[in-house]
Write a protein that holds these residues in place. Structure first.
Motif, mmCIF file in Angstrom:
data_model
loop_
_atom_site.group_PDB
_atom_site.id
_atom_site.type_symbol
_atom_site.label_atom_id
_atom_site.label_comp_id
_atom_site.label_asym_id
_atom_site.label_seq_id
_atom_site.Cartn_x
_atom_site.Cartn_y
_atom_site.Cartn_z
ATOM 1 N N THR A 21 -3.431 0.735 -4.293
ATOM 2 C CA THR A 21 -3.865 1.572 -3.324
ATOM 3 C C THR A 21 -5.168 2.376 -3.935
ATOM 4 O OG1 THR A 21 -1.999 1.714 -2.160
ATOM 5 C CG2 THR A 21 -3.617 3.419 -1.357
ATOM 6 N N PHE A 22 -6.376 1.453 -3.811
ATOM 7 C CA PHE A 22 -7.500 2.089 -4.490
ATOM 8 C C PHE A 22 -8.915 1.375 -4.133
ATOM 9 C CE2 PHE A 22 -5.556 -0.832 -7.239
ATOM 10 C CZ PHE A 22 -6.884 -1.675 -7.149
ATOM 11 N N HIS A 60 -3.040 5.583 -11.391
ATOM 12 C CA HIS A 60 -2.970 4.162 -11.370
ATOM 13 C C HIS A 60 -2.027 3.761 -12.406
ATOM 14 C CE1 HIS A 60 -7.234 3.313 -9.289
ATOM 15 N NE2 HIS A 60 -6.497 3.814 -8.766
ATOM 16 N N GLN A 109 -0.332 4.869 -7.471
ATOM 17 C CA GLN A 109 -1.179 4.069 -6.503
ATOM 18 C C GLN A 109 -1.086 2.700 -6.817
ATOM 19 O OE1 GLN A 109 -4.563 7.408 -7.540
ATOM 20 N NE2 GLN A 109 -5.178 5.834 -5.818
ATOM 21 N N ARG A 110 -0.090 2.372 -7.695
ATOM 22 C CA ARG A 110 -0.089 0.951 -8.025
ATOM 23 C C ARG A 110 1.194 0.458 -8.486
ATOM 24 N NH1 ARG A 110 -2.265 -0.479 -12.627
ATOM 25 N NH2 ARG A 110 -2.511 -2.627 -12.102
ATOM 26 N N LYS A 149 0.729 -1.187 0.087
ATOM 27 C CA LYS A 149 0.000 0.035 -0.035
ATOM 28 C C LYS A 149 0.921 1.208 -0.039
ATOM 29 C CE LYS A 149 -3.818 -2.213 0.250
ATOM 30 N NZ LYS A 149 -4.517 -2.404 -1.208
ATOM 31 N N VAL A 171 -0.519 8.535 -0.181
ATOM 32 C CA VAL A 171 -0.902 9.555 -0.955
ATOM 33 C C VAL A 171 -1.528 10.689 -0.414
ATOM 34 C CG1 VAL A 171 -0.716 8.451 -3.602
ATOM 35 C CG2 VAL A 171 -2.887 8.524 -1.930
ATOM 36 N N GLY A 182 -3.517 11.581 -5.320
ATOM 37 C CA GLY A 182 -3.659 10.899 -6.467
ATOM 38 C C GLY A 182 -5.132 10.958 -7.016
#
Lengths: 717, 149
Positions: free
Chosen positions: A130-131, A419, A384-385, A88, A91, A414
């Motif tokens: 992380t989403f 992503h 985020q990835r 993770k 952000v 983000g």
């Protein structure tokens, strides 16, 4: 190489909120893990399956719960310090802090003894990204169990050490205590010289939220001092020895094809490297000014794609280009007989709601620093990835994933907009050629043009209602904006609900709350219109049609704090809206006033939020606040303007985002449900704001606004 | 060209029209000031020039020769935070914090001119600074806290 501008977004907007397909990364993760086991430590594995190939298990049993696929490691060093390894990333949602609290709580150590290693693909186990508000409910849950497993193991070790039953021992402040014998031993001393690998047990006893001492409390942002002193190094701040600054030649419009390009002049500028590889043209230079000059010196000819839709005709386009029924995560729901329900209704109401594309506008644009060393590619980038970007890089450069390391330092936000790995690919390609590290920082214009947007869409709603407040039919068709938040929480026996993807001319992808903002806007606007049709109070009409206690509670809590039934200012309008998204319930009340120039001013907002047991009250309130304020922009004035494949408002002077002067009085009421698991909190709070304001405007003026944004010019009509 | 940044003289060899932000970040290594928009519309690059808040991303470097430039790195003195930084630390209002430097320097300039600003005065003075995470109410609170210290 294909120009990254044209790479399709890895997610279509509804799929990205799915738990991703289970991917097995055990061999890779195991090798990473074994590198960690240098000194004495206790490690709690999360991914139970990893042990199927290893002889060193001391399995305490685990359920086949798919959530157990979330990987993280906890290590307790000889110094007693706790290190958590997770994919993770931070952000700005402050999960570095909240996850530390969760681990500290279960391990009975101060938060300051916990270090989080986040988003470094060489050091942490695989994580999809992380989403989707999944960090707290999934990673948080797994880390609680992992830390509790480690705590129990420490107690067992102490019991063995002292040759005493474990039942009389307890963990406290980084030590195991035997009060009866007046003995204590630190975690570091206990684990010294040992290597203990264990899977977590889903049966492990975690501390109930009502007994939390560290979790559930406000703990300040970890490393906050480095941020307010300008010392935190974001990717865009990085500088490696010998590093060059990169720029990429962009197409003049979407879909433009490169016909030819003369790079001779640019290549002759001292110190400049030019890469022309397929559609991709980029430059790197010792300083950013020279890189800019080199880019300008390139003479490129393009074949621009004609006949693309523009903002003016995009809504017709979405409907005309709809691609079949259903789709995405939430293909919809049909039950009963909607047509009959409509024909039998005492009142009918149909409306079309149009949703414009909006931009994330992370204040730090996409940035990456790439370096090749002995055939291994290392990229620092704001994403985020990290593992998604690692896969993109491995595919583009035809490398084994082990030869690609992606690191994600805490990044300048983000909101679902980071992503993808465009800047990482660009920097890596330039660095490959330059044989030096290269940094790429996208300009604001590039971020506005070549990143991806929250989808636009069209939502058609038809509903029937009887005078007593019973909803007889609910037909809800969403074109293109996505499936999140599609279903209604209200009682309707006849319903037809669907999301139909369309052909988007702009690159679209995830966003905070994604389609839930649009779907809740349409649903809650329509609900207020139905209430007005039968002359019933907006809140009473909702309560009459709800069964979910938590939904009812947030509406009532918001209404009470707001003074829904209290005295109202003549000429002002009052609206309410509610939503359920990502495990969180939100109720929102708004008050507006409209002056003689027809300018709408949002006077105040009251929002109640229930996302289960609260981990960090202050940071939770901050997330709710951020969602409300970001939601205000999309509600009132944010919209991407475009025509002929060009973005027409690609700067912050042209694309308006909320500022200090836009902020009404905001009251947030957090409902701490210690009896409920903690849900993620970064998204749900965005869904109620637009319909609450819209419903307040219709209350004041009788004018129903059916587009997002509602007031692009700030005035009614 | 000689620049005076946070009380230290820096000799830089650079075209006179290069933006101050680029010189601070790439040449002097002070990366606390951020790029956000490149057109003076977001405030992330705010520095003080002779005490006045200035958007360094649209300020040519030659225009500040001989003037005092203060960046976020110059506020903390001998390990002691500026009162405004202390107030932001106490308030703990930031999320991603990318806007923090610009916010803090704008607040420092505001409080220097108006030590006890009303909420309206704070909003007016800060309106050129964007926090996309939407932490504005906490920033107002931090400035109010700083004004009391």
């Amino acid at each position: 190489m294909k120009n990254p501008d044209y790479l399709s977004h890895p997610f279509e907007p509804t799929k990205d909120e799915l738990p991703p397909e289970l991917k097995y990364h055990f061999a890779l993760d195991r090798r990473k893990f074994l590198k960690l086991t240098g000194g004495g430590l206790v490690v709690a594995f999360v991914v139970q399956d990893m042990f199927s190939f290893a002889g060193e298990t001391s399995s305490t049993g685990s359920s086949p719960d798919p959530v157990s696929g979330v990987g993280a490691w906890i290590r307790i060093g000889e110094d007693g310090k706790v290190t958590v390894y997770t994919g993770k990333v931070e952000v700005g949602q402050n999960i570095r802090t909240s996850l530390s609290q969760i681990v500290a709580e279960e391990l009975m150590v101060p938060v300051s003894s916990v270090t989080m290693i986040m988003g470094d693909t060489d050091l942490v186990p695989y994580d999809a990204g992380t989403f989707g508000s999944r960090t707290t409910p999934q990673m948080g849950t797994q880390l609680r169990k992992a830390a509790a497993t480690a705590r129990e193991a420490l107690v067992e070790m102490a019991a063995k050490n002292w040759n005493t039953p474990a039942t009389g021992l307890k963990a406290e402040n980084g030590m195991i205590l035997n009060d009866a014998a007046n003995k204590k031993i630190g975690y570091g001393e206990l684990t010294k010289g040992q290597q203990l690998l264990m899977p977590i047990s889903d049966k492990v006893r975690v501390i109930a939220a009502k007994d939390w001492k560290v979790a559930g409390k406000t703990v300040p942002k970890i490393d906050e001092r480095t941020f307010i002193t300008g010392k935190h190094v974001y990717v865009s701040d990085m500088k490696l020895p010998g590093m060059l600054y990169g720029k990429v030649l962009r197409a003049p419009s979407y879909g433009a094809k490169l016909l030819e390009a003369d790079i001779t002049k640019a290549s002759h500028i001292p110190g400049v490297i030019v890469v022309k590889d397929g559609d991709f043209i980029g430059v790197a230079a010792p300083d950013i000014k020279t890189a800019g000059k080199a880019l300008q010196a390139i003479d490129a000819k393009w074949d621009e794609s004609k006949g693309q839709p523009s903002r003016e005709n995009i809504f017709d386009w979405f409907v005309k280009n709809a691609s079949g029924a259903g789709g995405g995560r939430n293909p919809g729901n049909t039950k009963g007989d909607t047509e009959r329900g409509l024909s039998e209704a005492e009142f009918k109401h149909s409306k079309t709601y149009n949703i414009h594309y909006i931009a994330h506008v992370p204040l730090e644009p996409r940035a990456a620093v790439a370096e090749w060393t002995d055939g291994k590619l290392t990229v620092w980038t704001g994403t985020q990835r990290p593992f998604g970007v690692q896969e993109e890089l491995a595919a583009v450069f035809k490398l084994n994933k082990e030869k690609v390391r992606v690191l994600m330092p805490d990044t300048g936000s983000g909101y679902g907009g980071k992503h993808s790995g465009e800047a990482a690919i660009e920097a890596a390609r330039l660095a490959q050629e330059a044989k030096k590290p290269v940094k790429i920082v996208w300009s604001r214009e590039e971020e506005f043009t070549w990143a991806y947007f929250r989808p636009g869409g069209v939502i058609e709603v038809s509903a029937g209602v009887n005078k007593d407040g019973a909803i007889t039919a609910w037909k809800f068709i969403n074109y293109n904006s996505g499936g999140a938040g599609l279903d209604t929480q209200y009682k309707v026996s006849n319903q037809q609900i669907a999301h139909i993807p369309s052909n988007t001319p702009l690159r679209q992808g995830s966003y905070r709350g994604l389609a839930a903002t649009a779907n809740v806007f349409a649903r809650e606007s329509h609900m207020t219109d139905l209430a007005r049709l039968i002359k019933m109070d907006q809140l009473a009409f909702r309560l009459k049609n709800l069964e979910d206690d938590r939904f009812i509670a947030v509406l009532q809590t918001a209404a009470k704090a707001f003074g829904w039934n209290g005295s109202k200012t003549p000429g002002h309008g009052y609206g309410i809206a509610g939503g359920f998204e990502k495990g969180g319930y939100v109720g929102c009340c708004a008050e507006v006033m409209i002056n003689s120039d027809k300018e709408v001013k949002v006077v105040r907002i009251t929002q109640a939020f229930d996302c289960g047991a609260i981990v960090n009250p202050h940071h939770l309130e901050n997330q709710a606040m951020g969602s409300i304020i970001q939601g205000l922009g999309g509600a009132l004035f944010e919209a991407v303007d475009f025509a002929n494949g060009k973005i027409l408002n690609s700067g912050l002077s042209a694309y308006r985002v909320p500022r200090f002067s836009d902020i009404p009085k905001i009251e947030i009421v957090l409902i701490d449900r210690k009896d409920m698991p903690s849900a993620g909190a970064g998204e749900a709070c965005i869904v109620g704001i637009a319909p609450a304001i819209r419903n307040a405007i219709v209350d004041a003026t009788g004018i129903p606004l059916n587009n997002l944004p509602m007031l692009p010019n700030g005035v009614l009509g | 060209m000689v620049l005076l940044v946070n009380g230290v003289k820096h000799e830089v060899t650079v075209d006179p029209d290069v933006e101050l932000l680029t010189v601070l970040r790439d040449y002097i290594g002070l990366t606390g000031s951020k790029y956000g928009c490149g057109e003076g519309a977001c405030g992330a690059c705010t520095v003080l020039i002779n005490g006045k808040p200035t958007r360094s991303c649209i300020t040519p470097v030659n225009s500040v020769a001989g003037k005092e430039v203060t960046t976020i790195e110059g506020l903390e003195i001998n390990g002691k935070l500026h009162a405004v930084q202390e107030a932001f630390l106490t308030t703990d209002g930031f999320q991603c914090s990318y806007c923090a430097s610009g916010m803090i320097l704008s607040a420092v300039a505001l409080l220097k001119n108006n030590p006890s600003p009303s909420e309206d005065a704070i909003v007016k003075a800060m309106d050129g600074n964007i926090c996309r995470c939407g932490t504005y109410p906490y920033i107002v609170k931090a400035i109010q806290l700083a004004s009391k210290s």
